[in-house]
Design a protein around this motif. Structure first.
Motif, PDB file in Angstrom:
ATOM      1  N   ILE A  51     -16.774   8.465   1.592  1.00 35.48           N
ATOM      2  CA  ILE A  51     -15.938   8.164   0.431  1.00 35.48           C
ATOM      3  C   ILE A  51     -16.770   7.467  -0.621  1.00 35.48           C
ATOM      4  CG2 ILE A  51     -15.153   5.917   1.350  1.00 35.48           C
ATOM      5  CD1 ILE A  51     -12.363   6.616   0.197  1.00 35.48           C
ATOM      6  N   ARG A  52     -16.594   7.868  -1.867  1.00 32.07           N
ATOM      7  CA  ARG A  52     -17.303   7.246  -2.972  1.00 32.07           C
ATOM      8  C   ARG A  52     -16.751   5.849  -3.257  1.00 32.07           C
ATOM      9  NH1 ARG A  52     -22.243   9.356  -4.145  1.00 32.07           N
ATOM     10  NH2 ARG A  52     -22.160  11.629  -4.054  1.00 32.07           N
ATOM     11  N   TRP A  53     -17.487   5.069  -4.054  1.00 33.60           N
ATOM     12  CA  TRP A  53     -17.123   3.674  -4.285  1.00 33.60           C
ATOM     13  C   TRP A  53     -15.718   3.524  -4.854  1.00 33.60           C
ATOM     14  CZ3 TRP A  53     -15.757   1.864  -9.071  1.00 33.60           C
ATOM     15  CH2 TRP A  53     -16.052   2.696 -10.157  1.00 33.60           C
ATOM     16  N   SER A  54     -15.305   4.459  -5.691  1.00 30.31           N
ATOM     17  CA  SER A  54     -13.995   4.358  -6.334  1.00 30.31           C
ATOM     18  C   SER A  54     -12.874   4.853  -5.436  1.00 30.31           C
ATOM     19  CB  SER A  54     -13.995   5.169  -7.626  1.00 30.31           C
ATOM     20  OG  SER A  54     -14.162   6.538  -7.332  1.00 30.31           O
ATOM     21  N   GLY A  55     -13.229   5.558  -4.375  1.00 36.84           N
ATOM     22  CA  GLY A  55     -12.214   6.162  -3.518  1.00 36.84           C
ATOM     23  C   GLY A  55     -11.701   7.486  -4.044  1.00 36.84           C
ATOM     24  N   SER A  56     -12.223   7.924  -5.177  1.00 40.82           N
ATOM     25  CA  SER A  56     -11.714   9.144  -5.802  1.00 40.82           C
ATOM     26  C   SER A  56     -12.244  10.406  -5.139  1.00 40.82           C
ATOM     27  CB  SER A  56     -12.083   9.159  -7.287  1.00 40.82           C
ATOM     28  OG  SER A  56     -13.488   9.129  -7.442  1.00 40.82           O
ATOM     29  N   ILE A  57     -13.332  10.290  -4.413  1.00 37.34           N
ATOM     30  CA  ILE A  57     -13.926  11.456  -3.764  1.00 37.34           C
ATOM     31  C   ILE A  57     -14.115  11.156  -2.284  1.00 37.34           C
ATOM     32  CG2 ILE A  57     -15.963  12.925  -3.593  1.00 37.34           C
ATOM     33  CD1 ILE A  57     -16.406  12.490  -6.578  1.00 37.34           C
ATOM     34  N   THR A  58     -13.556  12.017  -1.440  1.00 38.35           N
ATOM     35  CA  THR A  58     -13.780  11.932  -0.003  1.00 38.35           C
ATOM     36  C   THR A  58     -14.288  13.283   0.481  1.00 38.35           C
ATOM     37  OG1 THR A  58     -11.450  12.465   0.392  1.00 38.35           O
ATOM     38  CG2 THR A  58     -12.065  10.142   0.481  1.00 38.35           C
ATOM     39  N   VAL A  59     -15.117  13.224   1.496  1.00 43.63           N
ATOM     40  CA  VAL A  59     -15.722  14.425   2.070  1.00 43.63           C
ATOM     41  C   VAL A  59     -15.544  14.348   3.577  1.00 43.63           C
ATOM     42  CG1 VAL A  59     -17.836  15.771   2.300  1.00 43.63           C
ATOM     43  CG2 VAL A  59     -17.421  14.484   0.207  1.00 43.63           C
ATOM     44  N   TYR A  60     -15.275  15.485   4.204  1.00 38.88           N
ATOM     45  CA  TYR A  60     -15.056  15.520   5.646  1.00 38.88           C
ATOM     46  C   TYR A  60     -15.891  16.612   6.296  1.00 38.88           C
ATOM     47  CZ  TYR A  60     -10.962  12.716   4.495  1.00 38.88           C
ATOM     48  OH  TYR A  60     -10.129  11.726   4.016  1.00 38.88           O
ATOM     49  N   ALA A  61     -16.286  16.357   7.531  1.00 39.68           N
ATOM     50  CA  ALA A  61     -16.891  17.409   8.336  1.00 39.68           C
ATOM     51  C   ALA A  61     -15.824  18.464   8.632  1.00 39.68           C
ATOM     52  CB  ALA A  61     -17.427  16.826   9.640  1.00 39.68           C
ATOM     53  N   ASP A  62     -16.245  19.699   8.745  1.00 37.68           N
ATOM     54  CA  ASP A  62     -15.295  20.786   9.017  1.00 37.68           C
ATOM     55  C   ASP A  62     -14.517  20.548  10.310  1.00 37.68           C
ATOM     56  OD1 ASP A  62     -17.394  23.474   7.700  1.00 37.68           O
ATOM     57  OD2 ASP A  62     -16.020  22.091   6.699  1.00 37.68           O
ATOM     58  N   SER A  63     -15.175  19.920  11.261  1.00 38.77           N
ATOM     59  CA  SER A  63     -14.556  19.734  12.575  1.00 38.77           C
ATOM     60  C   SER A  63     -13.384  18.750  12.555  1.00 38.77           C
ATOM     61  CB  SER A  63     -15.604  19.244  13.584  1.00 38.77           C
ATOM     62  OG  SER A  63     -16.181  18.035  13.146  1.00 38.77           O
ATOM     63  N   VAL A  64     -13.283  17.927  11.503  1.00 40.79           N
ATOM     64  CA  VAL A  64     -12.205  16.929  11.450  1.00 40.79           C
ATOM     65  C   VAL A  64     -11.278  17.140  10.260  1.00 40.79           C
ATOM     66  CG1 VAL A  64     -13.743  15.274  12.569  1.00 40.79           C
ATOM     67  CG2 VAL A  64     -13.434  15.184  10.084  1.00 40.79           C
ATOM     68  N   LYS A  65     -11.612  18.079   9.410  1.00 40.25           N
ATOM     69  CA  LYS A  65     -10.818  18.309   8.201  1.00 40.25           C
ATOM     70  C   LYS A  65      -9.372  18.645   8.575  1.00 40.25           C
ATOM     71  CE  LYS A  65     -13.459  20.071   5.179  1.00 40.25           C
ATOM     72  NZ  LYS A  65     -14.283  21.019   4.393  1.00 40.25           N
ATOM     73  N   GLY A  66      -8.451  17.979   7.901  1.00 47.77           N
ATOM     74  CA  GLY A  66      -7.038  18.193   8.183  1.00 47.77           C
ATOM     75  C   GLY A  66      -6.489  17.309   9.280  1.00 47.77           C
ATOM     76  N   ARG A  67      -7.358  16.645  10.028  1.00 48.01           N
ATOM     77  CA  ARG A  67      -6.915  15.766  11.115  1.00 48.01           C
ATOM     78  C   ARG A  67      -7.250  14.300  10.834  1.00 48.01           C
ATOM     79  NH1 ARG A  67      -9.212  16.160  16.012  1.00 48.01           N
ATOM     80  NH2 ARG A  67     -11.207  16.959  15.215  1.00 48.01           N
ATOM     81  N   PHE A  68      -8.382  14.063  10.172  1.00 50.34           N
ATOM     82  CA  PHE A  68      -8.842  12.712   9.891  1.00 50.34           C
ATOM     83  C   PHE A  68      -8.686  12.411   8.402  1.00 50.34           C
ATOM     84  CE2 PHE A  68     -12.225  12.260  13.519  1.00 50.34           C
ATOM     85  CZ  PHE A  68     -11.261  12.640  14.448  1.00 50.34           C
ATOM     86  N   THR A  69      -8.391  11.153   8.107  1.00 47.47           N
ATOM     87  CA  THR A  69      -8.291  10.710   6.716  1.00 47.47           C
ATOM     88  C   THR A  69      -9.038   9.395   6.553  1.00 47.47           C
ATOM     89  OG1 THR A  69      -6.104  11.740   6.463  1.00 47.47           O
ATOM     90  CG2 THR A  69      -6.753  10.094   4.829  1.00 47.47           C
ATOM     91  N   MET A  70      -9.967   9.385   5.609  1.00 48.94           N
ATOM     92  CA  MET A  70     -10.724   8.162   5.324  1.00 48.94           C
ATOM     93  C   MET A  70     -10.178   7.519   4.057  1.00 48.94           C
ATOM     94  SD  MET A  70     -14.818   7.728   4.860  1.00 48.94           S
ATOM     95  CE  MET A  70     -15.587   6.108   4.740  1.00 48.94           C
ATOM     96  N   SER A  71     -10.093   6.193   4.078  1.00 49.35           N
ATOM     97  CA  SER A  71      -9.619   5.466   2.897  1.00 49.35           C
ATOM     98  C   SER A  71     -10.349   4.127   2.803  1.00 49.35           C
ATOM     99  CB  SER A  71      -8.105   5.238   2.975  1.00 49.35           C
ATOM    100  OG  SER A  71      -7.771   4.463   4.116  1.00 49.35           O
ATOM    101  N   ARG A  72     -10.216   3.496   1.669  1.00 44.13           N
ATOM    102  CA  ARG A  72     -10.847   2.187   1.483  1.00 44.13           C
ATOM    103  C   ARG A  72      -9.938   1.289   0.660  1.00 44.13           C
ATOM    104  NH1 ARG A  72     -16.423   3.025  -1.205  1.00 44.13           N
ATOM    105  NH2 ARG A  72     -16.433   0.737  -1.264  1.00 44.13           N
ATOM    106  N   ASP A  73     -10.069  -0.004   0.891  1.00 41.26           N
ATOM    107  CA  ASP A  73      -9.360  -1.016   0.119  1.00 41.26           C
ATOM    108  C   ASP A  73     -10.416  -1.986  -0.389  1.00 41.26           C
ATOM    109  OD1 ASP A  73      -7.924  -3.218  -0.800  1.00 41.26           O
ATOM    110  OD2 ASP A  73      -6.333  -2.971   0.678  1.00 41.26           O
ATOM    111  N   ASN A  74     -10.837  -1.812  -1.616  1.00 42.20           N
ATOM    112  CA  ASN A  74     -11.929  -2.627  -2.146  1.00 42.20           C
ATOM    113  C   ASN A  74     -11.524  -4.094  -2.262  1.00 42.20           C
ATOM    114  OD1 ASN A  74     -13.710  -0.503  -2.257  1.00 42.20           O
ATOM    115  ND2 ASN A  74     -13.314  -0.057  -4.420  1.00 42.20           N
TER     116      ASN A  74
END
Length: 124
Positions: A51-74
């Motif tokens: 996840i980018r510093w702003s949280g606006s962009i997240t990227v996932y491995a294909d193996s977890v896409k749709g199952r995992f969600t990354m987030s941040r609280d600055n």
């Protein structure tokens, strides 16, 4: 410099959920790109999510896409990985990582700061 503490791992049955957390110290946390990686026994450490510093962009491995969600609280200097529909092949030690100069979120070599890891075990 930033210090990272991973938590939230455990034993869960296939199909279950876990939420990993990563507590970061450091006044400039909000400027850091963050990643989650995992390493299974006998395998190389692999990218899971970033996840980018702003949280606006997240990227996932294909193996977890749709199952995992990354987030941040600055404001709380925290990063999370919500893992749903877990599979036995998700079993690994999970690490959060941070970089203030990340180019590619997926490249583990771009992260100088790492947590100690938290074990996730998914039983079939």
């Amino acid at each position: 410099q930033v210090q990272l503490v991973d938590a939230g791992g455990g034993l869960v049955q296939a199909g279950g959920s876990l939420r990993l957390s990563c507590a970061a110290s450091g006044r400039t946390f909000s400027t850091y790109g963050m990643g989650w990686f995992r390493q299974a026994p006998g395998k190389e450490r692999e990218f899971v999510a970033g996840i980018r510093w702003s949280g606006s962009i997240t990227v996932y491995a294909d193996s977890v896409k749709g199952r995992f969600t990354m987030s941040r609280d600055n404001a709380k200097t925290m990063v999370y990985l919500q893992m749903n529909s877990l599979k036995p092949e998700d079993t690994a030690v999970y690490y959060c990582a941070a970089s203030n100069a990340i180019v590619s979120l997926t490249d583990r070599h771009g992260y100088p700061y790492w947590g100690q890891g938290t074990q996730v075990t998914v039983s079939s």
